[in-house]
Motif scaffolding. Sequence first.
Motif: not given
Length: 123
Positions: A97-115
Motif C-alpha cells: 500500500a505504501a508503494h502504491i501511495h508513493r508510486g501514484v505520486g511519481l506517476l502523477s508527475v510523469r504521466a500526462k497522457s496514455p503515451a
Amino acid sequence: MRYVKLNASIDASSRLRSLQQRTGLTPNLLCRVAAMLSLEEGPVGAVRAPDDKGREFNSYTLTGELTGVFGAIVRFVEEDEGRGEPLSNDEIVTRFAAHIHRGVGLLSVRAKSPADIVRLAAA
C-alpha cells in the motif's frame, strides 16, 4: 501476499482520479504501474501511506492472479537480504500500500497522457 481489500490514501485516490481523466486508464491499472514505479525506487521501509481512508480495491481487481508475484517482488525489495526476521503477510500488504501511495505520486508527475504510461512501461 494475501489480502482481501486494500485502501489507498485520500491523496492517492485524488491523484488516481486525475490520472484516470488524463490517461483513460482504470485506477487498478494505474495502481499496478504506480507500484512498479515505486518498487524500482527501492524500499519504503517502515514508512506507511498517510491514511487508508481513500478508494478501496479488492484483491482480484487490483492484482488478480498476479497477487503472489506482487507479494514476492515487495518481499524481495523490502527484506534486508536475509538479515533479520522475514516480513509478515500483514507487513508485506502494508508496504505494498505504501508503494502504491508513493508510486501514484511519481506517476502523477510523469504521466500526462496514455503515451507517457507506455513510455514508462517500456523503460
